[in-house]
Design an enzyme around this catalytic site. Sequence first.
Site, PDB file in Angstrom:
ATOM      1  CE  LYS A  22      -2.612   2.850   3.238  1.00  0.00           C
ATOM      2  NZ  LYS A  22      -1.537   3.845   3.368  1.00  0.00           N
ATOM      3  CG  ASN A  23       2.640   2.592   3.579  1.00  0.00           C
ATOM      4  OD1 ASN A  23       1.507   3.082   3.530  1.00  0.00           O
ATOM      5  ND2 ASN A  23       3.161   2.137   4.702  1.00  0.00           N
ATOM      6  CB  CYS A 116      -5.021   7.412   9.845  1.00  0.00           C
ATOM      7  SG  CYS A 116      -5.558   5.932   8.985  1.00  0.00           S
ATOM      8  NE  ARG A 121      -0.579  11.509   9.710  1.00  0.00           N
ATOM      9  CZ  ARG A 121      -1.039  10.525   8.929  1.00  0.00           C
ATOM     10  NH1 ARG A 121      -0.230   9.583   8.531  1.00  0.00           N
ATOM     11  NH2 ARG A 121      -2.308  10.498   8.559  1.00  0.00           N
ATOM     12  CG  ASP A 306       2.547   2.240   9.083  1.00  0.00           C
ATOM     13  OD1 ASP A 306       2.176   3.187   9.802  1.00  0.00           O
ATOM     14  OD2 ASP A 306       2.599   2.312   7.845  1.00  0.00           O
ATOM     15  NE  ARG A 398      -6.981   5.320   4.098  1.00  0.00           N
ATOM     16  CZ  ARG A 398      -5.926   5.631   4.851  1.00  0.00           C
ATOM     17  NH1 ARG A 398      -6.008   5.608   6.172  1.00  0.00           N
ATOM     18  NH2 ARG A 398      -4.784   5.963   4.299  1.00  0.00           N
TER      19      ARG A 398
END
Length: 420
Positions: A22-23, A116, A121, A306, A398
């Site tokens: 995903k990242n 999220c 951030r 994560d 997600r």
Amino acid sequence: MKKIKINGGHSLSGELTISGAKNSVVALIPAAILADDLVILDGVPDISDVDSLIDILTIMGVKTSRDGETLTIDPRGLKNMPMPYGKINSLRASYYFYGSLLGRFGNATVGLPGGCDLGPRPIDLHLKAFEAMGATISYEGNSMSLSAGDQKLKGTTIYMDTVSVGATINTILAAVKAEGRTVIENAAREPEIIDLATLLNNMGAHIRGAGTDIITIEHVDQLHGTRHQVIPDRIEAGTYIAMAAAIGQGVKINNVLYEHLESFIAKLEEMGVRMTISEDSVFVEAQDKLRAVTIKTSPYPGFATDLQQPLTPLLLKTNGQGFIMDTIYEQRVGHVAELANMQASIEVKGNRIAYWGGHPLQGSSVKATDLRAGAALVIAGLMAEGQTIITNVEFILRGYSNIIEKLRSLGADIELIEEA
């Protein structure tokens, strides 16, 4: 409203295959619009973040098609137009369009990013890099305008005040076509950055040093199409490894790159988790007694932020007390109160999480406060006695491709339910 219902206490066994990262893919898709021809990505996970990025591409006139895990992106019809706040706000990784649009057109108007809620951030490092290359920045409502004016972006040396994956990726995207040479110092070293650089170099870019703390990007005028295999998702892999150790009776996890998970695997071994690590898979045995450990997250190659939440349910099975300290996102504690609702002995103490292992979990109604907290609750629900209902599951969808189907294949009693 979607919910996940889990009837806990069922031991899991069998094997599953990890999806593409995903990242990584959330950066690769915006990178594709820098090309002048088709970009084909293989191993694209079936997650809602990908759906949102495709929606954004469609609005910009980019044609896409999907065939299983293969995504074809045709950027030849790309239009430089203001990006709508609603779509951009649906996921944080939308901010990679800042760098790719700025790199391709020299200007961009985009909504501010979502994602999220993990506490502050800021994107100041991203903006500092863009300004260093000659862009000006202005704001109007929920939108931000970036512009290099009548000039091209100029390559320069950029020092990242803190190690930031997002800022490193955005700087690379903006710098590929910038005049001259761009040097990123104190760059993030994550595998997803190497994956992005590999894609861009295969498109004709000149990027050196990805995976180190100094990345050098030389100017190119054009980028062509290419085909690229997305790397395996190391966070998904870690999540399922932790789950297998917590409730498994022998689970093989395929498409795993050990070198991406060394810090995580080392911590599991410190706990006493028994595993067999092969070239591209990990077999997790049924576990007996496990030792409590202290987790401290740090930038790659340290323990990934994560993974601290998905590991927490396994920590609750250990003997003794331990602590979790997240140096990346100190406010990444949304799972703590929900696990406490399941009778876990866990609490936030100052800037760390304290837990006491050995207390059986009880099924309950809980809510996912973010993506990785949701993964922790799924694992906790599998471990717990009785039934667990998880709400806010959009967070989970997600980032975890086909999670319900994968867990069912191992014997989990889990279903996604939708209520009016």
